[in-house]
Design a protein around this motif. Structure first.
Motif: not given
Length: 129
Positions: A60, A128, A89, A110, A62, A124
């Protein structure tokens, strides 16, 4: 006969890439997410990340909205063009009208607002991932 306890399986930590031009935010997120069991690598901006990322490197991303040079939308677009499909995110301190809708339309999973409470970003990321 005594039972021998089997060790619990070890799961590799989820690999998170944090892209933010603020040293304080990068350090804070590295500590926060690291304490929650994530493996975190931070990047100061788009060029720094894109020079070192390949498909499958991270679980993921950020990504801050406001970065010097390429903004968060540009970073996500560049990742997708490189074939990187991991969820992302967006984080932002800006109160732009309809930012969450715009971020989702651009492909972000998100939006988390700064200053973010530790539980909101971790929640979150859990959703996710």
């Amino acid at each position: 006969m005594s039972a021998i306890a089997k060790p619990l399986p070890v799961h590799p930590a989820r690999r998170i890439a944090v892209v933010d031009d603020s040293v304080a935010v990068r350090q804070s997120l590295r500590l926060l997410l690291g304490a929650r069991g994530f493996s975190v690598q931070t990047f100061a901006g788009a060029e720094d990340l894109l020079a070192h990322v390949a498909p499958g490197d991270y679980d993921c991303f950020v990504i801050d909205l406001k970065l010097e040079g390429v903004d968060g939308f540009g970073v996500l677009d560049a990742l997708r063009k490189k074939g990187v499909e991991a969820p992302a995110v967006m984080i932002s301190g800006w109160e732009a009208h309809a930012l969450e809708e715009t971020a989702r339309s651009a492909g972000f999973a998100a939006l988390v607002r700064k200053p973010m409470m530790d539980t909101s970003l971790v929640r979150v990321l859990s959703e996710v991932l």
